[in-house]
Design a protein around this motif. Structure first.
Motif, mmCIF file in Angstrom:
data_model
loop_
_atom_site.group_PDB
_atom_site.id
_atom_site.type_symbol
_atom_site.label_atom_id
_atom_site.label_comp_id
_atom_site.label_asym_id
_atom_site.label_seq_id
_atom_site.Cartn_x
_atom_site.Cartn_y
_atom_site.Cartn_z
ATOM 1 N N HIS A 163 0.846 -1.200 0.000
ATOM 2 C CA HIS A 163 0.000 0.000 0.000
ATOM 3 C C HIS A 163 0.876 1.242 0.000
ATOM 4 O O HIS A 163 1.889 1.293 0.692
ATOM 5 C CB HIS A 163 -0.910 0.050 1.238
ATOM 6 N N ILE A 164 0.472 2.241 -0.762
ATOM 7 C CA ILE A 164 1.070 3.573 -0.703
ATOM 8 C C ILE A 164 -0.069 4.561 -0.510
ATOM 9 O O ILE A 164 -0.974 4.642 -1.353
ATOM 10 C CB ILE A 164 1.858 3.908 -1.975
ATOM 11 N N LEU A 165 -0.032 5.284 0.604
ATOM 12 C CA LEU A 165 -1.063 6.278 0.909
ATOM 13 C C LEU A 165 -0.432 7.656 0.842
ATOM 14 O O LEU A 165 0.573 7.925 1.508
ATOM 15 C CB LEU A 165 -1.652 6.019 2.300
ATOM 16 N N LEU A 166 -1.025 8.514 0.035
ATOM 17 C CA LEU A 166 -0.455 9.838 -0.243
ATOM 18 C C LEU A 166 -1.284 10.929 0.422
ATOM 19 O O LEU A 166 -2.516 10.823 0.502
ATOM 20 C CB LEU A 166 -0.389 10.063 -1.752
ATOM 21 N N THR A 167 -0.630 11.967 0.857
ATOM 22 C CA THR A 167 -1.325 13.065 1.513
ATOM 23 C C THR A 167 -0.437 14.299 1.526
ATOM 24 O O THR A 167 0.765 14.221 1.298
ATOM 25 C CB THR A 167 -1.713 12.686 2.962
ATOM 26 N N GLY A 168 -1.027 15.476 1.746
ATOM 27 C CA GLY A 168 -0.242 16.661 2.022
ATOM 28 C C GLY A 168 -0.029 17.623 0.884
ATOM 29 O O GLY A 168 0.368 18.757 1.118
ATOM 30 N N GLU A 169 -0.261 17.208 -0.365
ATOM 31 C CA GLU A 169 -0.074 18.132 -1.483
ATOM 32 C C GLU A 169 -0.784 17.610 -2.717
ATOM 33 O O GLU A 169 -1.333 16.499 -2.722
ATOM 34 C CB GLU A 169 1.414 18.350 -1.763
ATOM 35 N N MET A 170 -0.766 18.423 -3.778
ATOM 36 C CA MET A 170 -1.418 18.054 -5.028
ATOM 37 C C MET A 170 -0.433 17.329 -5.936
ATOM 38 O O MET A 170 0.660 17.835 -6.181
ATOM 39 C CB MET A 170 -1.980 19.307 -5.707
ATOM 40 N N PRO A 171 -0.792 16.136 -6.412
ATOM 41 C CA PRO A 171 0.155 15.339 -7.199
ATOM 42 C C PRO A 171 0.296 15.853 -8.624
ATOM 43 O O PRO A 171 -0.565 16.565 -9.143
ATOM 44 C CB PRO A 171 -0.473 13.946 -7.193
ATOM 45 N N SER A 172 1.412 15.488 -9.254
ATOM 46 C CA SER A 172 1.581 15.743 -10.678
ATOM 47 C C SER A 172 0.717 14.762 -11.462
ATOM 48 O O SER A 172 0.410 13.669 -10.972
ATOM 49 C CB SER A 172 3.054 15.582 -11.072
ATOM 50 N N PRO A 173 0.287 15.117 -12.675
ATOM 51 C CA PRO A 173 -0.550 14.210 -13.469
ATOM 52 C C PRO A 173 0.141 12.861 -13.677
ATOM 53 O O PRO A 173 1.333 12.790 -13.956
ATOM 54 C CB PRO A 173 -0.704 14.962 -14.801
ATOM 55 N N GLY A 174 -0.626 11.803 -13.497
ATOM 56 C CA GLY A 174 -0.115 10.466 -13.738
ATOM 57 C C GLY A 174 0.676 9.853 -12.603
ATOM 58 O O GLY A 174 1.131 8.703 -12.715
ATOM 59 N N ALA A 175 0.854 10.591 -11.490
ATOM 60 C CA ALA A 175 1.692 10.091 -10.398
ATOM 61 C C ALA A 175 1.104 8.828 -9.765
ATOM 62 O O ALA A 175 1.836 7.862 -9.512
ATOM 63 C CB ALA A 175 1.868 11.184 -9.339
ATOM 64 N N TYR A 176 -0.198 8.810 -9.523
ATOM 65 C CA TYR A 176 -0.806 7.671 -8.846
ATOM 66 C C TYR A 176 -0.651 6.403 -9.682
ATOM 67 O O TYR A 176 -0.302 5.332 -9.163
ATOM 68 C CB TYR A 176 -2.286 7.938 -8.575
ATOM 69 N N GLY A 177 -0.898 6.521 -10.969
ATOM 70 C CA GLY A 177 -0.781 5.367 -11.848
ATOM 71 C C GLY A 177 0.642 4.853 -11.938
ATOM 72 O O GLY A 177 0.875 3.639 -11.957
#
Length: 358
Positions: free
Chosen positions: A136-150
């Motif tokens: 698992h990777i849980l992200l928080t705290g800022e707005m991601p760059s496009p495509g980062a999650y994928g």
């Protein structure tokens, strides 16, 4: 109900309990023992919804200096997971060592922090991300760059999701998977949305348009009757829930997962003689945000003066732990004008909410 913003929130001088202090000390939020228990319950509910369970070993790579966000989340993880650690957003090689030492299955980090770790694993350390064994990777705290999650999901072969942690308490109150368009709050009444220029809560189903996320901490002993404007702007879709923020507004700008006070920067620079104008420029050309303060002096003798450059650098160090490069412009301006912020990422809409046009 009282409405307030981050910069306008005041803390009583006799506030007791655990005090959460922002890096600039412009925001102090108290947590009594009862508040901490309520916050822990909310956080554990959110983390369970995000998939953290008894077999997980969690590393929280988030800030701990004063605001204690990483520590709070790690404590909640320790209640429901096999193990949890909060080493903070250390250098990527040291973070890699921490992940291996803890035998982590879950990483909680900022989007750019996780992307920077991935890039360095490939380019500098010549390591395979799969060898870490993250599930698992849980992200928080800022707005991601496009495509980062994928990309993170593909490279680590992990489930990627997002925690919503508000900028006041750093408390994870909602979760969404990479497939979801809206957050699922831990309970009703924790989050809401409001028009940028009007102190009124919008009621679902929402009409499409821009709105600001607000926090309604009924669980808190002293802020229970307060609606807190977060400065995080969302684009509502008709009838849907609260989506992830895409932009920011107000007197704070989000930079490398931290909220930088623009008035604090202005006040620090106002004490330095000879500055005619300054422009804080923020960009994200690679995996991480970068900031540079472009300074225009009012006389030519200061342009090449290393002492004045050093004074500006030290003034910024006193305001924020985020590194800000100092760039002295060659041109001189006799007429002084107010400082400005140029967000080349397109995230910050401006300091005045009422001036933002949807």
């Amino acid at each position: 109900m009282t409405w307030t913003t981050r910069e306008a929130l005041t803390t009583p001088r006799d506030a007791a309990g655990l005090l959460l202090v922002s890096p600039e000390a412009d925001l102090i939020v108290p947590l009594t023992a009862e508040d901490r228990a309520a916050a822990l319950e909310i956080a554990t509910t959110t983390l369970r919804a995000a998939g953290v369970g008894p077999s997980d070993r969690v590393v929280v790579a988030l800030g701990n200096d004063g605001e204690a966000t990483g520590t709070l989340i790690a404590q909640a993880c320790a209640e429901i997971a096999q193990a949890a650690a909060a080493p903070g957003p250390r250098g990527r090689l040291r973070l890699h060592h921490a992940l291996e030492a803890v035998r982590a299955t879950t990483l909680i980090a900022t989007p750019t922090g996780a992307m920077d770790l991935l890039a360095r694993l490939h380019l500098e350390f010549l390591l395979d991300p799969l060898d870490l064994g993250l599930r698992h990777i849980l992200l928080t705290g800022e707005m991601p760059s496009p495509g980062a999650y994928g990309q993170l999901a593909s490279e680590f072969e992990a489930e990627v999701g997002e925690l919503y942690a508000d900028p006041f308490f750093g408390l994870p109150t909602a979760y969404r998977s990479a497939r979801d368009t809206a957050y699922t709050p831990a309970r009703e009444g924790l989050l809401g949305v409001a028009p940028l220029g009007k102190d009124v809560l919008l009621e679902p189903p929402y009409a499409s348009g821009s709105a600001e996320i607000v926090v309604t901490p009924a669980w808190h002993s002293t802020l229970g009757g307060t609606t807190l404007r977060t400065g995080q702007v969302v684009r509502l879709a008709e009838g849907a829930g609260i989506p992830a923020p895409e932009q920011t507004v107000g007197e704070h700008v989000l930079l490398r997962g931290r909220w930088l006070s623009i008035p604090r920067v202005a006040a620090a620079l106002a004490r330095i003689d000879g500055i005619a104008h300054w422009d804080l420029r923020i960009a994200r050309e690679g995996t991480l945000d970068a900031a540079a303060l472009h300074v225009t002096f009012n006389r030519a003798t200061l342009v090449k003066n290393p002492m004045w450059r050093s004074r500006i650098h030290q003034a910024l160090v006193a305001v924020t732990p985020v590194t800000i490069e100092v760039v002295v412009e060659d041109d001189v301006a006799e007429q002084a004008r107010p400082g400005s912020v140029t967000d080349l990422r397109g995230h910050h809409l401006g300091r005045d909410r009422s001036a933002v046009v949807d």
